[in-house]
Enzyme design. Structure first.
Site, short mmCIF file in Angstrom:
data_model
loop_
_atom_site.label_atom_id
_atom_site.label_comp_id
_atom_site.label_asym_id
_atom_site.label_seq_id
_atom_site.Cartn_x
_atom_site.Cartn_y
_atom_site.Cartn_z
N ASP A 10 0.65 -1.32 0.02
CA ASP A 10 0.04 -0.06 -0.06
C ASP A 10 0.83 1.34 -0.14
OD1 ASP A 10 -1.71 -2.07 0.33
OD2 ASP A 10 -2.78 -1.25 2.08
N LYS A 31 -6.63 -4.85 -2.90
CA LYS A 31 -7.00 -5.69 -1.94
C LYS A 31 -8.31 -4.78 -0.95
CE LYS A 31 -3.44 -4.37 1.56
NZ LYS A 31 -4.14 -3.56 2.47
N CYS A 74 -2.23 -2.55 7.89
CA CYS A 74 -1.89 -3.53 6.58
C CYS A 74 -0.96 -4.27 6.56
CB CYS A 74 -2.36 -2.72 5.27
SG CYS A 74 -4.03 -1.95 5.36
C1 C5J Z 1 -2.79 0.59 5.65
C2 C5J Z 1 -4.68 1.60 6.84
N1 C5J Z 1 -2.67 0.32 4.35
N2 C5J Z 1 -3.80 2.15 7.61
N3 C5J Z 1 -4.29 0.90 5.55
O1 C5J Z 1 -2.23 0.16 6.50
O2 C5J Z 1 -5.74 2.04 6.70
#
Ligand code: C5J
Length: 222
Positions: free
Chosen positions: A24, A129, A162
């Site tokens: 991400d 995802k 994540c």
């Molecule tokens: C991720 C989030 N990518 N913090 N998403 O960690 O909402």
């Protein structure tokens, strides 16, 4: 390949059976105007890890091993975003609402893209995802199985959300997983520190951690 400086003990893997999983690294989390900032976070903390991530990605590509990029992304009709997820967070700007970089966390929107510094190359795996974990509702496990992958090296954001969720999913599926300490970040320094401790506690109960320099030194010897 052996990362002798990994904690809680050396991490051994074969490049032919390993993948670099980049979680991400999207504009929505790293740049002003995205999901991260709508939740009230200072996104500049996350930007600071980009040079270290770039160095690892370049060396990993040079070694010719598998790269997997993920994006937290929902379908435009939000059919894969449970109301329970959408209903939490910032009440004024929720997942799917129009933000400064397009609709928040929606696939195809400018803010949902991976930051240019880490943009995937043609042929690299890019997975959207809908959850926090990289395995939930994605073809990741099948794809790793097809390629004979047993070891995963993680980097990305955010450490305790994540990244940690994905590592725990990987652990339960039988992968040996390592998190590159300076290639992951949280909006909350204490959460990052606690996550690194949790991962490697009790004899690598979730996995290993190591500085990226340890990996770069090994890759340089390939
Ligand atoms: C991720 C989030 N990518 N913090 N998403 O960690 O909402």
């Amino acid at each position: 390949m052996t990362l002798a400086r990994a904690q809680p003990f050396a991490f051994r893997f074969d490049l032919a059976h390993a993948a670099l999983v980049i979680i991400d690294m999207q504009r929505d989390f790293i740049e002003p105007g995205g999901f991260g900032q709508t939740l009230g976070n200072d996104v500049r903390r996350l930007e600071a890890i980009v040079p270290a991530c770039r160095a690892v990605l370049a060396a990993w590509r040079q070694a010719g091993a598998l790269v997997v990029h993920t994006r937290e992304a929902h379908r435009p009709d939000l059919s894969d975003c449970p109301p329970a997820k959408r209903g939490r967070g910032a009440p004024t700007l929720r997942i799917g609402d129009p933000g400064p970089m397009g609709r928040i966390l929606v696939a195809g929107e400018p803010g949902n893209q991976i930051i240019p510094a880490l943009a995937p190359l043609a042929g690299e795996v890019v997975l959207d995802k809908p959850g926090k974990g990289a395995f939930y509702a994605t073809p990741l496990q099948a794809l790793l199985h097809e390629r004979g992958i047993s070891h995963l090296l993680f980097m990305g954001v955010t450490t305790e959300v994540c990244v940690q969720t994905s590592m725990r999913e990987a652990n339960d599926r039988g992968y040996d997983a390592l998190l590159l300490e300076d290639c992951t970040e949280s909006y909350f320094p204490a959460f990052k520190a606690a996550t690194l401790e949790m991962i490697r506690a009790q004899g690598a109960i979730v996995g290993w951690t190591a500085p990226s320099a340890a990996l770069l030194a090994e890759l340089a010897r390939c």
